[in-house]
Design a protein around this motif. Structure first.
Motif, mmCIF file in Angstrom:
data_model
loop_
_atom_site.group_PDB
_atom_site.id
_atom_site.type_symbol
_atom_site.label_atom_id
_atom_site.label_comp_id
_atom_site.label_asym_id
_atom_site.label_seq_id
_atom_site.Cartn_x
_atom_site.Cartn_y
_atom_site.Cartn_z
ATOM 1 N N GLN A 319 -9.531 -5.628 8.660
ATOM 2 C CA GLN A 319 -9.139 -6.575 7.625
ATOM 3 C C GLN A 319 -10.364 -7.046 6.838
ATOM 4 O O GLN A 319 -10.303 -7.187 5.609
ATOM 5 N N CYS A 322 -11.392 -4.321 4.405
ATOM 6 C CA CYS A 322 -10.462 -4.261 3.272
ATOM 7 C C CYS A 322 -10.706 -5.435 2.334
ATOM 8 O O CYS A 322 -10.782 -5.270 1.117
ATOM 9 N N GLU A 665 4.665 -4.591 0.165
ATOM 10 C CA GLU A 665 3.695 -4.864 1.235
ATOM 11 C C GLU A 665 4.345 -5.623 2.380
ATOM 12 O O GLU A 665 4.081 -5.363 3.550
ATOM 13 N N VAL A 669 4.538 -4.749 6.332
ATOM 14 C CA VAL A 669 4.117 -5.633 7.417
ATOM 15 C C VAL A 669 5.268 -5.875 8.394
ATOM 16 O O VAL A 669 5.071 -5.951 9.607
ATOM 17 N N LYS A 672 5.636 -3.611 11.357
ATOM 18 C CA LYS A 672 4.599 -3.633 12.388
ATOM 19 C C LYS A 672 5.164 -3.635 13.815
ATOM 20 O O LYS A 672 4.568 -3.031 14.703
ATOM 21 N N TRP A 707 -1.631 4.086 9.793
ATOM 22 C CA TRP A 707 -1.234 2.693 9.539
ATOM 23 C C TRP A 707 -2.349 1.936 8.818
ATOM 24 O O TRP A 707 -2.109 1.195 7.866
ATOM 25 N N GLU A 708 -3.593 2.127 9.282
ATOM 26 C CA GLU A 708 -4.710 1.443 8.629
ATOM 27 C C GLU A 708 -4.866 1.920 7.184
ATOM 28 O O GLU A 708 -5.123 1.121 6.278
ATOM 29 N N LEU A 711 -2.077 0.205 5.073
ATOM 30 C CA LEU A 711 -2.374 -1.188 4.736
ATOM 31 C C LEU A 711 -3.471 -1.277 3.682
ATOM 32 O O LEU A 711 -3.389 -2.078 2.744
ATOM 33 N N THR A 712 -4.505 -0.442 3.841
ATOM 34 C CA THR A 712 -5.612 -0.460 2.880
ATOM 35 C C THR A 712 -5.151 -0.006 1.497
ATOM 36 O O THR A 712 -5.505 -0.597 0.472
#
Length: 877
Positions: A319, A322, A665, A669, A672, A707-708, A711-712
């Motif tokens: 996080q 990012c 977004e 989330v 998750k 997943w990362e 999100l990015t």
């Protein structure tokens, strides 16, 4: 006569609204009719003419003294036109034609005509009054009303009786220079003191010459309007510079506020980047540490530490990374919008440096997890081999116990022939047994060798024990050979042998070996990883159990031989020594080992079934993980493709796009918990030491990385739209322009990656109407691609387009503002900065301005020009 009031009206006024100043009063029209009567009376008043001459003379001298001269008498001193031309040059700041220096009347007339022609060329009408003067008068009156509105007992409605008590003059001075007037101490009933105070302060501190006498104003029923206007206009011109200074100060404050905010953002970026890089620097050596541990427990603790790192320590850093990229992009956007140079972080702290460090971290992380699993497998294999070595070594050592002493006996020297033959047979049986144990010794040596190759931590003790076994084995071989030679030498003298004992011994020995091998196999440890492997062991065990009936019949046959020998001995009255001379394997031993085999078989059944249940449970965990992974993996891939499509299409307004992306977004989330469920299933698999899964191509590492990245990607896309909104609002770009920019960019973004190379970008510029040479295109590329990556993003494109079509603050504007504050000097002092700017911004400038080095420098002079250019990246601050 020249209308000098109009000639001196350089101030700007708005249209008169006829409104009153503070304190009330009638409208302007109420006294206009009365003024006409007063004007007619004044034209016939000699005192009025005297006052007019005095006022105009003072006004002229206020300008002529700048040229080092003055006049005493208007009629005489302006007659030759020389001082009149000089006065016009001072007022206008321009050079008039060269005057004629002759003394003749024609020379004087020519000079006056040159002055009058110059006045006419500036649009000044040579009349006593007109519409222009009325407009200027109303504007000046409105200015006075606004400036004196907050003051009690001041009600400016005209340019005569409203000024008699002197409070209006004092109020104007106090409004602009409060330190010069103690306004609260003035009394309305003392006009002479009030007027003299205002006139003296104006002449001493404001450079406004005294144009009127207090007594002339107080003792006149209606003071001369034009004289008052002329005097008041001097105050207006004196204070107009304060308005310019205020405007200049506001501009500087705005510029400095933007610069201070940007510096704070830069400091925050440097701090966050340093912290993240320091964490990466500390973490990579830990992940690259490949020093193996001695036990599985220690390695499993390392694996648990690694799990904590993945679950607890790394996610916040993802996080932070990012957010750091988002802050960097936002800062660059703000710098571009404020016409500042791009932010270049300290060496080693670029976004690319952080990305490189992060890639190094993830590479070390991937290798570290693979090493941990391999080490656990290796240690598990080592423990299995070490236990197997100890079992086989113990069995062998137990077998060899006493064998050397037996082989060294010399009992054959006193034995009978039958005893000798028995000893020979016994020795043959021993040799058979010895040969049978050769395989076990080789297995022990092979296991020891494998433990050495796998770097077993207790290899020294293993090697010592193995060497002792091998040495003992060699000694047994040598002793066996020596004893056989002795027995064979004696055999020639012996004739009798008990065939039944011999047959018993020959059959009992291998059977005994078979039982020992069977017990060893039944107690042998096993390790499997799949259903197929355990089913193979179960099948082999079932095959072994099928041989037990035949083995039982062989046992009964061997025991029958022993019974037959006893029956013959008893029937023939043969006295047996009580033990078979050819073997040490007695029926009791055979029965005992057989019972042991019978006991070990069900135990083996139970162990295999238990392992089969465990493997079935592991298979269930594999299928459970694969089922969830085969859903989550494609879902992440689909979302990545959808985000890519959204970022290219970008339908609707930017706000609609931002709202849609943020809603998108949130849906990501909200997904998750599915990933958390998969993490729980993956942890169960790792705790069960399951190392492969044929039911899915997705590993937990693939899912985490996907997943990362998801999100990015959504965060970067949202940030891109937010920056577009910032650019649009700051530059005044319409929604239609933004959509046209997006459509043009997408058309030339052939690969649909959100960026394009220089050739596609050149084609895009040409399509928008640019005529590009190589030099101009290289200049544009240095703006949109300052890092020389070879790629142009959409954000860089709209920044360029907005910069080309809008206006922003420049270094020259800031320099001009500082010049106003400095009173037209090439430098400025700390005192002037503290007087004109707020305290914090004044100190900011003082701390950063270099000393001024010019020839006109004074002590404490500061260079505001280099400071201003440095704000815009045009020099080093």
């Amino acid at each position: 006569m020249v209308d000098y009031h109009a000639a001196n009206q350089s101030y700007q006024y708005g249209p008169s609204s006829g409104s009153n100043g503070a304190g009330g009063g009638g409208s302007m029209g109420d006294y206009m009719a009365q003024e006409d009567d007063w004007d007619r009376d004044l034209l016939l008043d000699p005192a009025w003419e005297k006052q007019q001459r005095k006022t105009f003379t003072a006004w002229c001298n206020s300008h002529l003294r700048k040229a080092g001269t003055q006049i005493e008498n208007i009629d005489e001193d302006f007659r030759d036109g020389l001082k009149l031309m000089l006065l016009l040059e001072v007022i206008s700041g321009e050079r008039l034609p060269k005057p004629e220096r002759g003394k003749m009347r024609v020379h004087k007339i020519n000079n006056v005509n040159k002055a009058l022609d110059f006045i006419a060329s500036k649009g000044v009408k040579l009349v006593s009054i007109g519409a222009e003067e009325t407009s200027a008068k109303e504007g000046l009156l409105l200015w006075c009303q606004r400036k004196t509105a907050p003051y009690k007992n001041v009600n400016v409605q005209n340019f005569h009786i409203s000024w008699k008590d002197g409070l209006a003059f004092n109020a104007l001075i106090h409004r602009h220079r409060p330190e010069l007037i103690e306004y609260d101490k003035l009394r309305k009933d003392d006009p002479v003191t009030n007027l003299n105070n205002a006139f003296e302060v104006a002449e001493k501190y404001l450079d406004i010459p005294k144009m009127l006498d207090a007594e002339d104003i107080v003792n006149t029923a209606r003071p001369d309007e034009k004289a008052i206007m002329t005097y008041v206009s001097s105050f207006y011109h004196a204070f107009s510079g304060a308005q310019k200074a205020e405007t200049a100060a506001n501009r500087i404050c705005k510029v400095l506020a933007v610069n201070q905010e940007n510096e704070h953002l830069m400091e925050d970026y440097e701090r966050l980047a340093s912290d993240l890089l320091e964490w990466i620097r500390r973490t990579i050596p830990w992940l690259e540490d490949r020093v193996p541990q001695k036990t599985i427990q220690e390695m499993q603790q390392k694996l648990e530490d690694f799990r904590d790192y993945r679950r607890v320590h790394k996610p916040p850093k993802v996080q932070e990374k990012c957010q750091l990229e988002i802050n960097f992009n936002t800062l660059q956007t703000k710098l571009r919008l404020s016409n500042r140079p791009a932010f270049m972080p300290s060496e080693g702290k670029m976004v690319s440096d952080i990305n490189n460090g992060w890639q190094h971290l993830e590479q070390a992380e991937k290798g570290y997890e693979e090493w941990l699993l391999n080490e656990i497998r290796r240690l598990e294999r080592l423990d299995h081999l070490a236990e197997k070595f100890r079992q086989k070594a113990s069995i062998h050592e137990a077998w060899t116990d006493g064998k050397e002493a037996m082989l060294k006996q010399r009992d054959y020297e006193t034995a009978t022939l039958s005893d000798i033959k028995a000893l020979i047979r016994k020795h043959e049986a021993f040799e058979s047994d010895l040969a049978a144990h050769q395989d076990r010794v080789e297995q022990i040596a092979a296991i020891a060798q494998e433990l050495n190759e796998l770097d077993y931590y207790d290899s020294h003790n293993v090697n010592t024990r193995c060497q002792k076994i091998c040495d003992q084995w060699d000694a047994l071989g040598s002793l066996t050979h020596s004893r056989r030679e002795a027995l064979e030498k004696t055999e020639k003298q012996l004739e009798t042998i008990d065939q039944l004992h011999l047959e018993y011994a020959k059959r009992a020995a291998p059977f005994n070996n078979w039982m020992e091998s069977a017990m060893e196999d039944l107690q042998d440890m096993f390790i499997v990883h799949t259903i197929e492997e355990i089913e193979g062991l179960i099948s082999a065990h079932d095959q072994f159990k099928s041989t037990l009936p035949d083995a039982d019949r062989e046992r009964e046959a061997i025991l029958a031989i022993h019974k037959e020998a006893q029956r013959i001995a008893e029937s023939n009255h043969i006295k047996l020594s009580g033990s078979n001379p050819y073997t040490t394997v007695t029926p009791q031993i055979i029965n005992s080992k057989w019972e042991k085999v019978q006991q070990l078989v069900p135990k083996r059944d139970h162990a295999l079934l238990e392992e089969q249940s465990k493997q079935q449970s592991n298979e269930h965990l594999r299928r459970q993980f694969a089922s969830q992974a085969n859903i989550v993996g494609p879902w992440i891939q689909t979302k990545m493709e959808e985000i890519g499509r959204i970022s290219i299409e970008m339908n609707g307004t930017l706000e609609d796009q931002l709202s849609h992306l943020k809603q998108y977004e949130r849906s990501i989330v909200d997904y998750k918990p599915n990933l958390d469920l998969l993490e729980q299933q993956h942890q169960l698999i790792q705790e069960a030491l399951i190392f492969d899964n044929k039911h899915t191509n997705y590993t937990m590492e693939h899912i985490r990385v996907g997943w990362e990245q998801l999100l990015t990607t959504i965060a970067r896309t949202i940030n891109e739209v937010e920056n577009q909104i910032l650019t649009r609002d700051a530059k005044g770009i319409s929604q239609e322009q933004m959509q046209e920019f997006r459509a043009s960019f997408n058309h030339f973004d052939k690969k649909q990656t959100g960026s394009m190379d220089s050739d596609d970008f050149r084609a895009l510029l040409i399509s928008t109407g640019y005529s590009l040479g190589d030099a101009e295109f290289n200049r544009i590329m240095s703006v949109v691609d300052p890092n020389h990556s070879g790629l142009v993003t959409f954000q860089a494109f709209i920044d360029f387009m907005s910069r080309e079509t809008t206006d922003t603050d420049t270094a020259d504007q800031v320099i001009a503002s500082f010049k106003v504050l400095a009173g037209d000097k090439n430098f400025i002092t700390a005192e002037e900065l503290r007087r004109e700017l707020p305290p914090d911004q004044a100190e900011y400038c003082i701390a950063r301005m270099a000393p001024y080095q010019g020839p006109d420098a004074v002590p404490g002079a500061l260079d505001y020009k280099s400071f201003s250019t440095a704000l815009y990246g045009e020099s080093d601050l």
